[in-house]
Enzyme design. Structure first.
Site, PDB file in Angstrom:
ATOM      1  N   LYS A   1       0.859  -1.187   0.000  1.00 23.41           N
ATOM      2  CA  LYS A   1       0.000   0.000   0.000  1.00 23.41           C
ATOM      3  C   LYS A   1       0.894   1.236   0.000  1.00 23.41           C
ATOM      4  O   LYS A   1       1.577   1.529   0.972  1.00 23.41           O
ATOM      5  CB  LYS A   1      -0.891  -0.001   1.249  1.00 23.41           C
ATOM      6  CG  LYS A   1      -2.183   0.828   1.115  1.00 23.41           C
ATOM      7  CD  LYS A   1      -2.011   2.311   1.163  1.00 23.41           C
ATOM      8  CE  LYS A   1      -1.685   2.845   2.534  1.00 23.41           C
ATOM      9  NZ  LYS A   1      -1.650   4.367   2.516  1.00 23.41           N
TER      10      LYS A   1
ATOM     11  N   GLU B   1      10.013   0.770  10.806  1.00 25.91           N
ATOM     12  CA  GLU B   1      11.048   1.813  10.635  1.00 25.91           C
ATOM     13  C   GLU B   1      10.315   3.136  10.749  1.00 25.91           C
ATOM     14  O   GLU B   1       9.571   3.528   9.867  1.00 25.91           O
ATOM     15  CB  GLU B   1      11.756   1.643   9.290  1.00 25.91           C
ATOM     16  CG  GLU B   1      13.087   2.391   9.215  1.00 25.91           C
ATOM     17  CD  GLU B   1      12.917   3.778   8.627  1.00 25.91           C
ATOM     18  OE1 GLU B   1      12.869   4.744   9.448  1.00 25.91           O
ATOM     19  OE2 GLU B   1      12.821   3.907   7.407  1.00 25.91           O
TER      20      GLU B   1
ATOM     21  N   CYS C   1      13.631  10.360   7.619  1.00 25.38           N
ATOM     22  CA  CYS C   1      13.482   9.898   8.999  1.00 25.38           C
ATOM     23  C   CYS C   1      14.796   9.957   9.760  1.00 25.38           C
ATOM     24  O   CYS C   1      14.814  10.159  10.979  1.00 25.38           O
ATOM     25  CB  CYS C   1      12.919   8.484   9.018  1.00 25.38           C
ATOM     26  SG  CYS C   1      13.823   7.318   7.975  1.00 25.38           S
TER      27      CYS C   1
ATOM     28  N   GLU D   1       9.905  15.313  16.061  1.00 25.68           N
ATOM     29  CA  GLU D   1      10.328  15.202  14.668  1.00 25.68           C
ATOM     30  C   GLU D   1       9.545  16.210  13.828  1.00 25.68           C
ATOM     31  O   GLU D   1       8.322  16.147  13.738  1.00 25.68           O
ATOM     32  CB  GLU D   1      10.095  13.788  14.146  1.00 25.68           C
ATOM     33  CG  GLU D   1      10.619  13.582  12.746  1.00 25.68           C
ATOM     34  CD  GLU D   1      10.403  12.160  12.232  1.00 25.68           C
ATOM     35  OE1 GLU D   1      11.299  11.632  11.546  1.00 25.68           O
ATOM     36  OE2 GLU D   1       9.339  11.584  12.535  1.00 25.68           O
TER      37      GLU D   1
END
Length: 504
Positions: A210, A284, A318, A415
Site C-alpha cells: 500500500k 522503521e 526519517c 520530529e
C-alpha cells in the site's frame, strides 16, 4: 581576445521557480540559467487508477477516489482508488494463490525476475525520476542521482541473494513466511518500495503493498514494470488508498508479515494491532538524529555534511540530522560558515536541475512544519533563514536554522520532518553523548572529528541504529538500516534485511 567584464543579470526564473533563489554563489558574479527537465519525460499519467491485483489493473469495489497533486503547482495529477477491505481481501487472496508456485521456484529462477526488474528500472530511470519529482516535490537531481540508482541497486543486490539463502546465516534451507503486507511512506516512495519488495521476493514471499496516499504514482508505474518483466501474476499486488486501507492490510488475518515505514504514532498502533498474532513485524519509524561536530572536525566538510543531513529531500528524511550538536569552541566559526552555505541553496521548481530544495510534499505537512517552527520561536529559540522569495503556488518552506535551543524545546524533541535545523552546544564528549541520547528516538547519528579513536568512543555510546562518521545520509543496499526505541525495530538492507522475510 578581450574579456567581457560586463556583469550580467540572472535570467528570468522558470515557471514555478522562486523569483529569486535562496542565495547566490559567493561574489554574486554568476547566476544560474534555468535547466528544466521536461515533465513529458514522466510518460502518460492516466486520469484515474484502480488497484493492481493478480497481475491486472482492476477497479475498486468502492466508489471513493482520492487525488494526488503536484506539490510545486497544486495541480491535480490523477485520481486513484481508495482501497476497501474487500479490495485488500482480493489482493491478499491473489498473493496467497501465487505463493505456492513462487516459493517453490529455485532461488536462481526468482533471481532472474529480480535482475530483469532492476534492468528495466535502469532503462526507465529518467521516466521514473521525473514522475517521482512531480508527485513528491523533491528535486530532480535527487531522484535522478540518488533515488533511482539506489532502487535498481537494491533489486540487483537481493537478486544476488535469492540462490544463496542457505549461506545467509539463518540456518539451512530457510523458508519464506508467506504473504507480506507492506505499507510505505511518501518521502521516498519508490526507494521504500524497493527496500521492501526486493528482499520479500528474493526470499520467496509474495507481496501486497500500500503506497502513501500523496505519492501513489511511481508504485503504480512499478506495477507496469512487473508486467513488463513477466513477473508471475499475484506475486506483487498494489492497493492504493489512505490510512484505513493500510489498517485493513496490516490487520488482515491471512497476512504473515507486516512491514511498515512511517510515523511513530502509526507504528505504535500497528504494533498493538498485531500483538498476540503470529505475524512477524518490522517497523522503521521516526527520528531526531544528532549530528555531533567536535572542535577538531574539518569544518568545511562538516558544513556540507550538515547541509546534506537536514536539507536533503526538504528534510523529509526519517534519519535527518535535525539536531546539530557543536562543541562550544568552534560554534561561531561553524555557524558563520553554515549560514554562508545556506545562503547558496536554491529553493524552487523541483524539475529544475539547479534546484537544491524542492516543494514540501503536502499542505498538511507544511502546516506541521510551520506550527513547530512557530513553537520554537515562542519558546525562545532564535530563528534564521536566508532571504528568498517563494513561489505563489505550491507548498514551500525556507531552509531554517534555530540557535539558542535547549533540550526542553519542542523543536529539539519532536520530529519536524522538514528543512529545519536545531543547534545545541556541548563542552565535553560525555555531554555530547548525553545530549545526543536524550531523545525518544534512536535511528541515526553523525560524528565529525579527525580522531579515529574519538569516532569509535562516541559511536559505541550512541543509542542509534546507524552512525555515520565524517559523512551523513550515505546509503548502500549491502548495509542494514534501522533503529532503537521509538524509531522502531528490525533491519532493512544488507544480509540482515533477509531475516525479516524468513521463518528462522
Amino acid at each position: 581576445m578581450a574579456k567581457n567584464t560586463k556583469k550580467t543579470e540572472a535570467p528570468a526564473a522558470a515557471p514555478q521557480a522562486p523569483a529569486e533563489p535562496a542565495g547566490k554563489p559567493a561574489g554574486g558574479l554568476f547566476g544560474y540559467a534555468p535547466a528544466p527537465e521536461s515533465p513529458a519525460a514522466a510518460g502518460d499519467i492516466a486520469s484515474s487508477y484502480g488497484h493492481f491485483i493478480g497481475g491486472q489493473f482492476v477497479d475498486s469495489s468502492g466508489s471513493e477516489a482520492l487525488k494526488t497533486v503536484n506539490p510545486a503547482t497544486e495541480q491535480v495529477l490523477a485520481e486513484f482508488a481508495r482501497g476497501t477491505a474487500e479490495d485488500v481481501d482480493r489482493a491478499v487472496a491473489a498473493a496467497r494463490a501465487a505463493f505456492a508456485d513462487w516459493s517453490a521456484l529455485p532461488g536462481s529462477e526468482r533471481a532472474k525476475y529480480l535482475f530483469r526488474i532492476a534492468r528495466i528500472i535502469q532503462e526507465r530511470s529518467r521516466e521514473l525520476a521525473v514522475l517521482e519529482s512531480i508527485d513528491n516535490g523533491k528535486p530532480i537531481r535527487e531522484t535522478r542521482d540518488v533515488d533511482l540508482p539506489l532502487v535498481a541497486a537494491h533489486f540487483f543486490y537481493y537478486a544476488g541473494w535469492a540462490d544463496k539463502l542457505d549461506f545467509a546465516g539463518y540456518g539451512p534451507n530457510p523458508k519464506p513466511l508467506g504473504v507480506a503486507g507492506q505499507v510505505i511512506p511518501w518521502n521516498f516512495p519508490l526507494l521504500m518500495l524497493a527496500w521492501k519488495i526486493a528482499p520479500a521476493l528474493a526470499t520467496g514471499n509474495t507481496v501486497v503493498l500500500k503506497p502513501a496516499e500523496t505519492t501513489p504514482l511511481t508504485a503504480l508505474r512499478f506495477a507496469e514494470i512487473c508486467r513488463q518483466a513477466g513477473l508471475p501474476k499475484g506475486v506483487v499486488n498494489i492497493v492504493t488508498g489512505d490510512g484505513s486501507t493500510g489498517a485493513a492490510l496490516t490487520a488482515h488475518p491471512d497476512v504473515n508479515k507486516v512491514a511498515f515505514t512511517g510515523s511513530t504514532p502509526v507504528g505504535r498502533a500497528i504494533a498493538k494491532q498485531v500483538a498476540g498474532t503470529r505475524k512477524k513485524l518490522s517497523l522503521e519509524l521516526g527520528g531526531k538524529a544528532a549530528n555531533i561536530v567536535f572542535d577538531d572536525a574539518p569544518l568545511d566538510q562538516a558544513v556540507e555534511g550538515i547541509v546534506n543531513g537536514i536539507f536533503f529531500n526538504q528534510g523529509h528524511v526519517c534519519c535527518a540530522g535535525s539536531r546539530l550538536l557543536v562543541q562550544e569552541s568552534v560554534q561561531d566559526e561553524l555557524l558563520d560558515a553554515l549560514k554562508r552555505r545556506m545562503g547558496t541553496l536554491r529553493v524552487g521548481d523541483p524539475l529544475d536541475k539547479n534546484t537544491d530544495i524542492g516543494a514540501i510534499n503536502s499542505a498538511e505537512q507544511l502546516a506541521r512544519i510551520t506550527a513547530l517552527t512557530d513553537a520554537g520561536e515562542a519558546e525562545g529559540a532564535e530563528r534564521w533563514s536566508p532571504a528568498c522569495e517563494l513561489p505563489g503556488t505550491g507548498f514551500w518552506f525556507r531552509p531554517t536554522l534555530f540557535t539558542g535551543v535547549s533540550q526542553a524545546h519542542r523543536i529539539a524533541q519532536e520530529e519536524i520532518f522538514g528543512p529545519v535545523l536545531s543547534v545545541l552546544t556541548f563542552r565535553t564528549p560525555d555531554e555530547a553523548v548525553a545530549k545526543a541520547n536524550n531523545t525518544p528516538y534512536g535511528l541515526s547519528a553523525g560524528i565529525w572529528t579527525e580522531k579515529g579513536s574519538r569516532i569509535l568512543w562516541t559511536a559505541s555510546r550512541l543509542r542509534a541504529g546507524v552512525v555515520w562518521a565524517n559523512t551523513f545520509n550515505k546509503f548502500d543496499p549491502t548495509s542494514p538500516f534501522g533503529g532503537y526505541k521509538e524509531s522502531g525495530y528490525g533491519r532493512e538492507g544488507g544480509r540482515h534485511g533477509l531475516e525479516a522475510y524468513l521463518d528462522v
